[in-house]
Design an enzyme around this catalytic site. Structure first.
Site, PDB file in Angstrom:
ATOM      1  N   ASN A   1       0.814  -1.219   0.000  1.00 10.20           N
ATOM      2  CA  ASN A   1       0.000   0.000   0.000  1.00 10.20           C
ATOM      3  C   ASN A   1       0.851   1.274   0.000  1.00 10.20           C
ATOM      4  OD1 ASN A   1      -2.380   1.438   0.109  1.00 10.20           O
ATOM      5  ND2 ASN A   1      -2.850   0.958   2.242  1.00 10.20           N
TER       6      ASN A   1
ATOM      7  N   HIS B   1     -14.260  -3.971  11.121  1.00 14.30           N
ATOM      8  CA  HIS B   1     -13.855  -2.677  11.676  1.00 14.30           C
ATOM      9  C   HIS B   1     -15.050  -1.772  11.926  1.00 14.30           C
ATOM     10  CE1 HIS B   1      -9.550  -2.566   9.743  1.00 14.30           C
ATOM     11  NE2 HIS B   1      -9.822  -3.739  10.290  1.00 14.30           N
TER      12      HIS B   1
ATOM     13  N   ARG C   1     -13.616  -4.850  15.795  1.00 16.04           N
ATOM     14  CA  ARG C   1     -12.581  -3.891  16.182  1.00 16.04           C
ATOM     15  C   ARG C   1     -13.240  -2.530  16.382  1.00 16.04           C
ATOM     16  NH1 ARG C   1      -7.506  -1.497  12.630  1.00 16.04           N
ATOM     17  NH2 ARG C   1      -9.070   0.002  11.976  1.00 16.04           N
TER      18      ARG C   1
ATOM     19  N   TYR D   1      -6.857   8.098  12.703  1.00 14.72           N
ATOM     20  CA  TYR D   1      -6.668   6.835  11.986  1.00 14.72           C
ATOM     21  C   TYR D   1      -7.733   5.812  12.390  1.00 14.72           C
ATOM     22  CZ  TYR D   1      -5.597   2.038  11.654  1.00 14.72           C
ATOM     23  OH  TYR D   1      -5.762   0.702  11.449  1.00 14.72           O
TER      24      TYR D   1
ATOM     25  N   ASP E   1      -6.881  -1.187  17.837  1.00 12.25           N
ATOM     26  CA  ASP E   1      -5.584  -1.016  17.170  1.00 12.25           C
ATOM     27  C   ASP E   1      -4.939   0.297  17.613  1.00 12.25           C
ATOM     28  OD1 ASP E   1      -3.460  -0.913  15.427  1.00 12.25           O
ATOM     29  OD2 ASP E   1      -4.632  -1.330  13.619  1.00 12.25           O
TER      30      ASP E   1
ATOM     31  N   HIS F   1      -1.942   1.298  16.464  1.00 12.47           N
ATOM     32  CA  HIS F   1      -1.162   1.770  15.315  1.00 12.47           C
ATOM     33  C   HIS F   1       0.203   2.348  15.679  1.00 12.47           C
ATOM     34  CE1 HIS F   1      -1.752   2.314  10.897  1.00 12.47           C
ATOM     35  NE2 HIS F   1      -2.503   1.270  11.172  1.00 12.47           N
TER      36      HIS F   1
ATOM     37  N   GLU G   1      -3.792  -4.134  19.633  1.00  6.19           N
ATOM     38  CA  GLU G   1      -2.880  -4.349  18.510  1.00  6.19           C
ATOM     39  C   GLU G   1      -1.858  -3.220  18.376  1.00  6.19           C
ATOM     40  OE1 GLU G   1      -5.107  -4.552  14.887  1.00  6.19           O
ATOM     41  OE2 GLU G   1      -3.348  -4.140  13.651  1.00  6.19           O
TER      42      GLU G   1
ATOM     43  N   GLU H   1       1.818  -6.418  11.665  1.00  6.92           N
ATOM     44  CA  GLU H   1       1.376  -6.186  10.281  1.00  6.92           C
ATOM     45  C   GLU H   1       2.458  -5.525   9.430  1.00  6.92           C
ATOM     46  OE1 GLU H   1      -2.120  -3.708  11.073  1.00  6.92           O
ATOM     47  OE2 GLU H   1      -1.068  -2.004  10.215  1.00  6.92           O
TER      48      GLU H   1
ATOM     49  N   ARG I   1       0.498 -10.834  13.665  1.00  5.25           N
ATOM     50  CA  ARG I   1      -0.401 -10.092  12.788  1.00  5.25           C
ATOM     51  C   ARG I   1       0.066 -10.037  11.337  1.00  5.25           C
ATOM     52  NH1 ARG I   1      -4.546  -8.495  11.955  1.00  5.25           N
ATOM     53  NH2 ARG I   1      -4.410  -6.253  11.799  1.00  5.25           N
TER      54      ARG I   1
ATOM     55  N   HIS J   1      -3.286 -10.231   9.031  1.00  5.97           N
ATOM     56  CA  HIS J   1      -3.683  -8.881   8.616  1.00  5.97           C
ATOM     57  C   HIS J   1      -4.567  -8.946   7.367  1.00  5.97           C
ATOM     58  CE1 HIS J   1      -2.014  -4.728   7.187  1.00  5.97           C
ATOM     59  NE2 HIS J   1      -3.018  -4.562   8.014  1.00  5.97           N
TER      60      HIS J   1
ATOM     61  N   ASP K   1      -6.294  -3.502   1.603  1.00  5.55           N
ATOM     62  CA  ASP K   1      -5.106  -3.408   0.741  1.00  5.55           C
ATOM     63  C   ASP K   1      -4.414  -4.757   0.564  1.00  5.55           C
ATOM     64  OD1 ASP K   1      -4.636  -1.882   3.482  1.00  5.55           O
ATOM     65  OD2 ASP K   1      -2.706  -2.795   3.036  1.00  5.55           O
TER      66      ASP K   1
ATOM     67  N   GLU L   1      -8.668 -10.991  10.386  1.00  3.13           N
ATOM     68  CA  GLU L   1      -9.225  -9.669  10.053  1.00  3.13           C
ATOM     69  C   GLU L   1      -9.896  -9.750   8.689  1.00  3.13           C
ATOM     70  OE1 GLU L   1      -6.230  -6.670   9.524  1.00  3.13           O
ATOM     71  OE2 GLU L   1      -7.645  -5.033   9.884  1.00  3.13           O
TER      72      GLU L   1
ATOM     73  N   TRP M   1       2.677   6.224  12.896  1.00  4.88           N
ATOM     74  CA  TRP M   1       1.251   6.030  12.545  1.00  4.88           C
ATOM     75  C   TRP M   1       1.023   4.592  12.140  1.00  4.88           C
ATOM     76  CZ3 TRP M   1      -2.543   4.782   9.206  1.00  4.88           C
ATOM     77  CH2 TRP M   1      -2.152   4.369   7.915  1.00  4.88           C
TER      78      TRP M   1
HETATM   79  C1  CS2 Z   1      -4.575  -1.579   9.878  1.00  4.01           C
HETATM   80  C2  CS2 Z   1      -4.433  -1.353   8.422  1.00  4.01           C
HETATM   81  O1  CS2 Z   1      -5.931  -3.401   9.367  1.00  4.01           O
HETATM   82  C3  CS2 Z   1      -5.238  -2.892  10.219  1.00  4.01           C
HETATM   83  O2  CS2 Z   1      -5.067  -3.330  11.326  1.00  4.01           O
HETATM   84  O3  CS2 Z   1      -3.597  -1.250  10.735  1.00  4.01           O
HETATM   85  O4  CS2 Z   1      -5.565  -0.661   8.102  1.00  4.01           O
HETATM   86  C4  CS2 Z   1      -3.216  -0.588   7.906  1.00  4.01           C
HETATM   87  O5  CS2 Z   1      -3.256   0.728   8.300  1.00  4.01           O
HETATM   88  C5  CS2 Z   1      -3.168  -0.654   6.411  1.00  4.01           C
HETATM   89  O6  CS2 Z   1      -3.327  -1.950   5.982  1.00  4.01           O
HETATM   90  C6  CS2 Z   1      -1.864  -0.080   5.890  1.00  4.01           C
HETATM   91  O7  CS2 Z   1      -1.728  -0.379   4.554  1.00  4.01           O
HETATM   92 MG    MG Z   2      -3.456  -2.617  12.352  1.00  6.71          MG
END
Ligand code: CS2
Ligand code: MG
Length: 414
Positions: free
Chosen positions: A38, A123, A148, A160, A222, A224, A248, A274, A295, A324, A328, A351, A414
């Site tokens: 991504n 999500h 989530r 985010y 999450d 992040h 997470e 991830e 993850r 994950h 994307d 997920e 991030w």
């Molecule tokens: C995220 C993702 O799915 C998740 O847990 O952290 O949305 C992540 O930000 C994106 O896949 C980044 O490409």
């Molecule tokens: Mg994540």
């Protein structure tokens, strides 16, 4: 010998960018692999086209482990998201071919079914409690049995993981449309952040969610990568009364030792990985039992061959999987996850963000989602076909993930 005749990279953007590798054997069997990274998609496309595809022609498609080692050790420059996504795409495509030659759905080659389906989480998010509750209800109506929860923070516009508008397509916050700068240049959206405000607000949201939706619903969150170990420990502790399924990515991914402090100070289950691309990124985390879930995505961790090794290594230490699966990761990558999820004994959760209609027209998948559980379906191979004509209709569209800044302008994780 099932000789590789050719391989091709397909870049398509049905709402977001995907990079796919298609390998064809002399006898006409094709296999697909996901190579989507991504925001840096073309780097992998070029790596594949210039440095990997020329090496594949004439190799035996059946020797997957040997090809994996040849591309990994042979390059000398190991690991890294670009290299590992390229190797992942080759690996997935070869497993797809092997399962098609065997005329079996891939999970049969990975050990068969260990369960009837893989528990999925979706999500939910909201800028405030009302929006969040609506989003949780929508997800329950869609069939999700685990959710989530991401929330807006009072005083911050763009956070985010929080959809910018209620009822959005669910992809927006993972793939903010590139902001156009002067001259039509694509630039990342910028978000702002204050960890103290976040740490104060999040526990109040989980308290509200638990009192509205009860004790049973598995809830995830999450972080992040935005907290220091001390901040992460504080959040983990303050969320203990709400019995999370996991917290997470609480600290930055590259610092394995950071999780020692977090682990020592909270019993909230921890998941990370991830952004990792190798089993070595987990060595301390797994052997010291600092986490509960790995993850990784198959697409960013060297494919099925490497992800299976990671999962087996984790299983020895009682660590489970939680691969994950945002949008994307293409339907090809997600199919690979589901075959592993079905077969692995130490599966934890999967997920599952649903792809858009346009994406599912390009990638036709046999995936099923029933009663909260995912199943890859019974088609032979990975179970995904790529409609080349539909793919051609969506040209690559430069787009970036957001950048995060503290309120004084400092660039933050991030
Ligand atoms: C995220 C993702 O799915 C998740 O847990 O952290 O949305 C992540 O930000 C994106 O896949 C980044 O490409
Ligand atoms: Mg994540």
């Amino acid at each position: 010998m099932t000789t590789i005749k050719s391989a091709e990279v397909i870049v398509t953007s049905p709402g977001r960018n995907f990079v796919t590798l298609q390998i064809t054997t002399e006898d006409g069997t094709t296999g697909l692999g996901d190579a989507t990274l991504n925001g840096r998609e073309l780097a992998v496309a070029v790596y594949l086209a210039d440095h990997v595809i020329p090496l594949l022609k004439g190799r035996d498609a059946m020797n997957i482990e040997d090809t994996w080692q040849y591309l990994y050790r042979g390059a000398y420059w190991r690991r890294g998201p670009v290299t590992m996504a390229a190797i992942a795409a080759v690996d997935m495509a070869l497993w797809d071919i092997k399962a098609k030659v065997a005329e079996l759905p891939l999970y049969q080659l990975l050990g068969g079914q260990s369960r009837t389906g893989a528990l999925a989480y979706g999500h939910a998010s909201g800028r405030d409690t009302e929006e969040l509750f609506d989003s949780i209800r929508e997800h329950q109506e869609m069939g999700y049995k685990a959710i989530r929860v991401q929330t807006g923070i009072p005083g911050f516009d763009n956070v985010y993981g929080v959809a910018a508008s209620a009822g959005g397509d669910g992809e927006r916050y993972d793939h903010e449309p590139a902001r156009r700068g002067s001259g039509g240049r694509a630039l990342p959206v910028e978000e702002s952040w204050d960890t103290r405000a976040y740490l104060r607000h999040v526990p109040t949201v989980f308290e509200a969610v638990r009192s509205e939706f009860g004790a049973e619903l598995p809830l995830l969150h999450d972080g992040h990568h935005r907290m220091t170990p001390r901040e992460a420990a504080q959040l983990g502790r303050s969320l203990e009364p709400y019995d999370l399924f996991w917290l997470e990515d609480c600290t930055p991914g590259e610092d394995q030792a950071a999780l020692r402090y977090v682990r020592d100070h909270t019993t909230t289950p921890l998941a990370i990985g991830e952004v990792f691309n190798s089993v070595h990124d987990y060595q301390t985390l797994i052997t010291e039992r600092l986490i509960d879930y790995v993850r990784s995505a198959v697409t960013h961790t060297g494919g099925i061959t490497h992800l299976k090794k990671l999962a087996d290594f984790a299983s020895i230490y009682g660590v489970k999987t939680g691969f994950h699966g945002p949008t994307d990761v293409s339907p090809v990558g997600q199919a690979a996850h589901l075959h592993l999820d079905l077969a692995l004994h130490n599966f934890g959760i999967q997920e599952y963000m649903q792809h858009s209609e346009a994406t599912l027209q390009v990638f036709q998948t046999s995936l099923r989602f029933e009663d909260g559980l995912l199943h890859p379906g019974e088609r032979i191979g990975l179970g995904v076909t790529l409609d080349r004509d539909a793919a051609r209709e969506h040209a690559y569209d430069p787009a970036y993930l957001p950048v995060n800044r503290l309120t004084d302008g400092t660039v933050h994780d991030w």
